[in-house]
Motif scaffolding. Structure first.
Motif, mmCIF file in Angstrom:
data_model
loop_
_atom_site.group_PDB
_atom_site.id
_atom_site.type_symbol
_atom_site.label_atom_id
_atom_site.label_comp_id
_atom_site.label_asym_id
_atom_site.label_seq_id
_atom_site.Cartn_x
_atom_site.Cartn_y
_atom_site.Cartn_z
ATOM 1 N N LEU A 193 110.147 57.284 34.164
ATOM 2 C CA LEU A 193 108.640 57.431 34.195
ATOM 3 C C LEU A 193 108.296 58.682 33.263
ATOM 4 C CD1 LEU A 193 105.669 56.678 34.580
ATOM 5 C CD2 LEU A 193 105.946 57.551 36.947
ATOM 6 N N TRP A 194 109.018 59.948 33.875
ATOM 7 C CA TRP A 194 108.813 60.949 33.101
ATOM 8 C C TRP A 194 108.963 60.849 31.370
ATOM 9 C CZ3 TRP A 194 106.903 65.760 32.797
ATOM 10 C CH2 TRP A 194 107.454 66.578 31.724
ATOM 11 N N ARG A 195 110.163 60.356 31.130
ATOM 12 C CA ARG A 195 110.326 59.916 29.614
ATOM 13 C C ARG A 195 109.146 59.161 28.704
ATOM 14 N NH1 ARG A 195 116.977 59.693 30.544
ATOM 15 N NH2 ARG A 195 117.177 61.889 30.829
ATOM 16 N N ARG A 219 113.236 50.512 34.344
ATOM 17 C CA ARG A 219 114.444 50.221 33.822
ATOM 18 C C ARG A 219 114.451 49.203 33.110
ATOM 19 N NH1 ARG A 219 117.260 49.579 38.167
ATOM 20 N NH2 ARG A 219 115.472 49.971 39.783
ATOM 21 N N LYS A 220 114.283 48.203 33.430
ATOM 22 C CA LYS A 220 114.208 46.636 32.837
ATOM 23 C C LYS A 220 113.467 46.380 31.716
ATOM 24 C CE LYS A 220 116.099 44.677 37.011
ATOM 25 N NZ LYS A 220 115.996 43.269 37.969
ATOM 26 N N GLN A 221 112.091 46.880 31.656
ATOM 27 C CA GLN A 221 111.284 46.472 30.668
ATOM 28 C C GLN A 221 110.157 47.813 30.405
ATOM 29 O OE1 GLN A 221 109.375 43.128 32.212
ATOM 30 N NE2 GLN A 221 110.415 41.723 30.714
ATOM 31 N N PRO A 222 111.078 48.753 29.963
ATOM 32 C CA PRO A 222 109.932 50.072 29.752
ATOM 33 C C PRO A 222 109.063 49.917 28.649
ATOM 34 C CG PRO A 222 112.381 50.342 28.780
ATOM 35 C CD PRO A 222 112.304 49.186 29.577
ATOM 36 N N SER A 223 109.175 49.111 27.722
ATOM 37 C CA SER A 223 108.074 48.698 26.807
ATOM 38 C C SER A 223 106.920 48.058 27.498
ATOM 39 C CB SER A 223 108.607 48.007 25.627
ATOM 40 O OG SER A 223 109.016 46.815 25.983
ATOM 41 N N ALA A 224 107.199 47.305 28.352
ATOM 42 C CA ALA A 224 105.967 46.672 29.223
ATOM 43 C C ALA A 224 105.252 47.722 29.832
ATOM 44 C CB ALA A 224 106.691 45.520 29.932
ATOM 45 N N VAL A 225 106.090 48.321 30.556
ATOM 46 C CA VAL A 225 105.355 49.508 31.291
ATOM 47 C C VAL A 225 104.508 50.504 30.479
ATOM 48 C CG1 VAL A 225 105.654 51.543 32.974
ATOM 49 C CG2 VAL A 225 106.979 49.437 33.427
ATOM 50 N N PHE A 226 105.238 50.997 29.213
ATOM 51 C CA PHE A 226 104.518 51.683 28.090
ATOM 52 C C PHE A 226 103.188 50.894 28.051
ATOM 53 C CE2 PHE A 226 103.646 53.288 24.051
ATOM 54 C CZ PHE A 226 103.870 54.506 24.109
ATOM 55 N N ARG A 227 103.354 49.841 27.681
ATOM 56 C CA ARG A 227 101.734 48.814 27.076
ATOM 57 C C ARG A 227 100.800 49.015 28.382
ATOM 58 N NH1 ARG A 227 105.824 45.637 24.738
ATOM 59 N NH2 ARG A 227 105.622 44.170 26.604
ATOM 60 N N GLU A 228 101.339 48.791 29.311
ATOM 61 C CA GLU A 228 100.356 48.948 30.849
ATOM 62 C C GLU A 228 99.572 50.345 30.840
ATOM 63 O OE1 GLU A 228 99.325 46.406 32.516
ATOM 64 O OE2 GLU A 228 100.625 44.942 32.132
#
Length: 118
Positions: A41-43, A101-110
């Motif tokens: 999350l920090w990164r 960990r599994k889909q960081p790009s999806a979290v980034f978009r959110e």
């Protein structure tokens, strides 16, 4: 090597960490992160801003039991009990922390999507 700014936190006695964490840390609170989700999350948040703030359980890093919240731009983000809760004013979104960990790009978009909401 010089660690960056303490950003409002201090160490009363001592703190345990790893050499790898010390090498990668830019600010003192980064030394406190324990879980892979916190680090991920920090990164992710550092990609959005170089002004990510932490709320810790206490103002002394070595006495804090956990990071209670992350603050970046207009968002307040909680990571607790396997859930990531993103709040922007009255709007709130909760997603599974394992996605960090599994889909960081999806979290980034959110996160980016929540930044744009008023």
């Amino acid at each position: 090597m010089r660690l960056g700014s303490p950003v409002g936190y201090g160490i009363a006695v001592y703190a345990m960490t790893t050499l790898n964490t010390i090498k990668q840390a830019k600010e003192l609170p980064e030394l406190f992160m324990k879980s892979s989700e916190e680090i991920a999350l920090w990164r992710l948040l550092r990609r959005l801003s170089d002004r990510v703030r932490f709320d810790l359980a206490t103002c002394y890093l070595d006495q804090a039991s956990k990071i209670t919240a992350y603050r970046v731009k207009n968002l307040l983000i909680h990571l607790e009990d396997g859930l990531l809760t993103i709040t922007n004013g009255t709007k709130q979104k909760t997603i599974a922390a394992k996605l960090l960990r599994k889909q960081p790009s999806a979290v980034f978009r959110e996160v980016v999507g929540m930044m744009g909401e008023v």
